[in-house]
Scaffold this active site. Structure first.
Site, short mmCIF file in Angstrom:
data_model
loop_
_atom_site.label_atom_id
_atom_site.label_comp_id
_atom_site.label_asym_id
_atom_site.label_seq_id
_atom_site.Cartn_x
_atom_site.Cartn_y
_atom_site.Cartn_z
N HIS A 44 0.71 -1.10 0.25
CA HIS A 44 -0.33 0.16 0.33
C HIS A 44 0.67 1.19 -0.41
CE1 HIS A 44 1.34 -0.52 4.12
NE2 HIS A 44 0.74 0.34 4.20
N HIS A 130 5.35 6.18 -0.44
CA HIS A 130 6.28 4.79 -1.15
C HIS A 130 4.75 3.87 -0.48
CE1 HIS A 130 6.77 5.21 2.96
NE2 HIS A 130 7.12 3.52 3.37
#
Length: 183
Positions: A44, A130
């Site tokens: 995610h 990220h």
């Protein structure tokens, strides 16, 4: 006494069809020697880490997040380079960075405001979107200057963001409690 309430975060889930090939390519790259690899179903992009919360706090936040989802259209995310957080001689986290994305930044900012209004604290560190791939470098030499692993032109459509509950002793460990479809 430790806080035993469940911990939560808000993030953009990575579709399984994108996550699995990235996981296989990174894990099979011999120079990427990390101790703990993130389960691909846990991939995610975190928008906000909430930490411990009770049901009342989560319910209060749910309506605001649904409203945000209704104001943002689905958008494309393109991934760029693989990099690390921490000392390059012994990095803590291996991650894949999305390329600069104004819609992702806007979604993060709106989410941050909703979280603050619901009474949560927000980290003061600058936001670096990220996707975490692995943790705890085990290599003898530091992280290489050039990594042959390439995400190529990996991209995805972000069609939702979610409120996740963390289950530390499970794998995968992140459960989507609420899904907010972008419209």
């Amino acid at each position: 006494m430790p806080d035993i309430r469940p911990h939560y975060f808000i993030g953009v889930p990575i579709p399984e069809g994108i996550a699995n090939p990235i996981y296989q390519a990174a894990k099979n790259e011999p120079i990427l020697t990390f101790q703990k690899w993130v389960h691909p179903l846990d991939y995610h992009i975190t928008l906000i880490f909430l930490g411990a919360a009770d049901e009342t706090q989560i319910k209060k936040l749910e309506g605001s997040l649904a409203e945000i989802a209704s104001e943002i259209d689905p958008f494309s995310i393109k991934f760029g380079k693989i990099d690390v957080f921490g000392d390059r001689r012994k990095p803590r986290v291996l991650h894949l960075e999305p390329k600069k994305n104004k819609t992702l930044d806007r979604l993060r900012e709106h989410t941050k405001q909703a979280v603050l209004q619901a009474g949560f604290q927000v980290e003061k560190r600058p936001y670096h979107p990220h996707m975490t791939l692995a943790r705890k470098w085990t290599g003898e030499d530091g992280f290489p200057a050039h990594v042959p692993f390439e995400s190529g032109e990996v991209s995805m459509m972000a069609e939702r963001f979610s409120l996740f509950q963390i289950h530390l002793n499970q794998s995968p460990k992140y459960e989507e409690i609420f899904k907010f479809q972008l419209s």
